[in-house]
Design an enzyme around this catalytic site. Sequence first.
Site, short mmCIF file in Angstrom:
data_model
loop_
_atom_site.label_atom_id
_atom_site.label_comp_id
_atom_site.label_asym_id
_atom_site.label_seq_id
_atom_site.Cartn_x
_atom_site.Cartn_y
_atom_site.Cartn_z
CE LYS A 188 -1.64 -0.11 7.57
NZ LYS A 188 -2.28 0.99 8.23
C1 LIG Z 1 -3.35 1.55 9.26
C2 LIG Z 1 -4.70 1.97 8.88
C3 LIG Z 1 -5.17 3.28 9.11
C4 LIG Z 1 -4.44 4.28 9.96
O1 LIG Z 1 -3.18 4.59 9.54
P1 LIG Z 1 -2.22 5.44 10.49
O2 LIG Z 1 -1.16 5.92 9.55
O3 LIG Z 1 -1.70 4.49 11.53
O4 LIG Z 1 -2.99 6.55 11.08
C5 LIG Z 1 -6.39 3.65 8.60
N1 LIG Z 1 -7.16 2.77 7.93
C6 LIG Z 1 -6.77 1.50 7.73
C7 LIG Z 1 -7.67 0.59 6.97
C8 LIG Z 1 -5.54 1.05 8.22
O5 LIG Z 1 -5.18 -0.23 8.06
#
Ligand SMILES: *Cc1c(COP(=O)(O)O)cnc(C)c1O
Length: 390
Positions: A188
């Site tokens: 992210k």
């Molecule tokens: C990465 C992601 C998540 C989950 O995030 P985590 O921190 O891995 O739990 C939720 N929604 C979307 C759209 C994502 O891309």
Amino acid sequence: MGNIPFHLPHIGDEEIGGVVESLRSGWLTSGPKVLQFEREFAEYVGCRHAVAVNSCTAALHLALNAIGLREGDKVITTPMTFAATAEVIHYFRAEPVFVDIDSETLNINHTLLEKRINELKAPGSSPRAVIPVHYAGQPCDMDPIMQIARAHGLRVVEDAAHALPARYKDRTVGTIGDITCFSFYATKNITTGEGGMVATDNPEWADRLRTLRLHGISKDAWKRYASEGNWYYEITDNGYKYNLTDIAAALGIAQLKKADYLWERRKNIAAMYSEAFKYLPQIEVPSENSDVQHSWHLYVIRLRPEALTIDRDGFIRELKNMGIGTSVHFIPLHIHPYYRETYGYRPEDFPAAYETYRRIISLPIYPRMKDADVGRVIDSVTDVAERHKR
Ligand SMILES: *Cc1c(COP(=O)(O)O)cnc(C)c1O
């Protein structure tokens, strides 16, 4: 020539220094670094309360708990998302209801959203909440979504896993809906390895989130055991083990300081791609609304099948052979076996999501890419497109 992976994290001496400092301090779990990260995150986004947790999945779970989701409730979201968005609805034995996407932005289609709410209202089973997902980092059209939600009594929990830093009109994502959930997963825009944040302006929800993230205990561990605290604590609710460590928060503090710089670089790369692919009739570049700040978490091209003799999977294979890592965001939830079998969905039930899925490719976009890397991705995509021109 080395390969260009789909993603590499941007970790510098500041992150490493922060983690080492945390390790040397003797305090590893949630403590002063988590408090500092929450304070600085709230300031950055402009929300009143930021509650750190160990994933965005945990953030979404606790957000739905805070708004009082119950067994049998319905929650509306998009099929064009990651597993987490709908999985958390099932944690409550509640039901995810999908609404198809807008085929320009690939965000939830708000016209269809209102239509679906009206259909659901008929038999007396009004949906309780909507989870808009800011796909790729481009904010959903939040004015109509908020207005529809308010008119029909739905809570708005935003999945902003992609949307840091992002803005919709004059507002920062994190200050628009009832509760907003961010991810600091490794890929992210800013990362803590694994981690997440819940943002809200509601003090009661913030209190509840803080209690629920650590076993339903009313005070954080560091307050209980710090010199001025004591051994006594009370379990006031049935909670979860969702707290973020100080080690992870140290990473987050360093990353947050760079968030604007990291975003600028993503924006530059997106601009280079869009400029290069603008006149390539085999490819559609991602749309960018004029009234938003796109965080450019993902850069998603769409192939034009009528202009190509190769399909999406073949295109990805050719890029892989040329050393370019790519991905697909997302395989729509409704075509996965679990959803297909549980709800009897067919691919055509959400035609825009399904049709889009068959022609999307996410290209590498991260600040560690050099201009030459971006150039190589551009040349490779152009080469595959030209060699397989119809
Ligand atoms: C990465 C992601 C998540 C989950 O995030 P985590 O921190 O891995 O739990 C939720 N929604 C979307 C759209 C994502 O891309």
